[in-house]
Design a protein around this motif. Structure first.
Motif: not given
Length: 380
Positions: A111-127
């Motif tokens: 709703r208020q956040k865009l999150v980018i993960y790799n294919l293992d769902f390891d966190y990369i970054k968010s906006h």
């Protein structure tokens, strides 16, 4: 909670599609939707397809009650999962609105956040989304698409409503309306794009609730239709001016909501016809597939007002079935087709494969696997 926008009785005779019904708009071709393949996943829960990685044949599913993502291959084998709580620093929140693949990254829009993960769902970054959402929260719709503008990869997103912080019953809302946000994956900026076209019914001096587009991105063009409108839109992002064009869709019948006066509110108490609604739109093999229901007249609704909930569903399925049109070229549309009752298309991938949800509620017993179908659009 899904709210239905109702209609005014006094305009019932004017409610049919503004798209031309002249036969010159129709080709002689008819189409059918046929099952050609399937993917089965051994998973306990109510899954929903969110995205398809067409190059690697990966499928991203979400389970709503557990707020869990699972990534599978074409054989249905679970490759990775994400089940962190909504308040975790690496989470997208309590609601997964949409998701897509960008290369070998998974992008999830909350709703208020865009999150980018790799294919293992390891966190990369968010906006963080830089404005407070005031529209409806839509979960599970295909509202996030990749687009390349120059050398930069961006996302075209529908976040639930326009950025302009004015109520939807104010004229200013429509004068400053943006259909989409263009999101930079590098900077995280949310740029409002795609205003209402001057011919749009939402620019004719009335207010509306819950304006929602269904859209596809093809190179630098956004093709879309609104759920309660009868225009087909194309926004060419390569053009600084006059990039938005429209044409009428020749629906057979389509009951329109006339809106309500600025400064007022929707009348939910007076019996009214059930509006027509575009339910899905897909771009498949250079053709445009539009799924819709025409709506129900007030006479039908009044005649069946004492029906039980179960009987009302059967009446709606019989008198207001899910239909489709195929836009074969600019201004050229197929004959109206009826969608099969055992599945509903939900996504199209980069290989022009159409994927559909199985209607498990129609099965005699609980299925052993969760199944999605690959569907072909077949000329008849």
């Amino acid at each position: 909670m899904k709210k239905t926008i109702l209609l005014q009785i006094c305009l019932i005779n004017c409610f049919f599609s503004c798209g031309s019904k002249d036969n010159d708009n129709h080709s002689d071709t008819s189409y059918a939707l046929e099952i050609v393949d399937s993917v089965q996943v051994d998973f306990l829960g109510n899954l929903q397809l969110y995205a398809v990685h067409s190059t690697k044949d990966l499928f991203l599913f979400h389970e709503f009650q557990q707020n869990q993502f699972i990534l599978t291959d074409k054989n249905g084998e679970v490759l990775s999962t994400f089940d962190q709580p909504g308040d975790a620093p690496s989470s997208y929140g309590n609601t997964a609105c949409s998701a897509t693949f960008v290369g070998d990254s998974i992008v999830v829009m909350g709703r208020q956040k865009l999150v980018i993960y790799n294919l293992d769902f390891d966190y990369i970054k968010s906006h963080q989304k830089p404005y407070a959402g005031q529209g409806m929260t839509y979960s599970g719709f295909d509202h996030l698409h990749k687009v390349n503008i120059g050398d930069e990869t961006n996302l075209v997103a529908f976040t639930g409503g326009a950025q302009h912080p004015v109520a939807t019953n104010q004229e200013d809302y429509y004068n400053h309306f943006n259909t989409f946000d263009l999101i930079s994956l590098d900077s995280g900026g949310y740029v409002p794009i795609t205003p209402l076209h001057p011919k749009s019914r939402y620019k004719q001096g009335k207010a509306f609730n819950f304006i929602r587009p269904m859209f596809q991105v093809n190179e630098d063009k956004i093709h879309f239709v609104f759920a309660t409108d009868t225009l087909f839109h194309t926004h060419d992002l390569s053009k600084a001016e006059n990039g938005l064009t429209v044409e009428g869709i020749p629906f057979d019948d389509f009951i329109l909501n006339p809106g309500y006066p600025f400064g007022g509110s929707e009348d939910y108490d007076t019996p009214k016809p059930r509006k027509g609604e575009v339910e899905s739109y897909f771009k498949v093999d250079e053709k445009d597939l539009i799924l819709y229901r025409s709506g129900l007249s007030l006479d039908v609704i009044i005649a069946n007002k004492t029906a039980t909930q179960e009987d009302a569903k059967k009446i709606n399925a019989r008198l207001n079935p899910l239909k489709f049109l195929v836009r074969e070229a600019e201004g050229v549309y197929s004959e109206v087709g009826l969608c099969p009752t055992n599945f509903t298309p939900t996504h199209v991938d980069g290989k022009n494969r159409l994927w559909a949800r199985q209607h498990v509620e129609l099965l005699d017993q609980e299925p052993e696997f969760y199944t999605i179908y690959q569907i072909a659009l077949v000329p008849q």
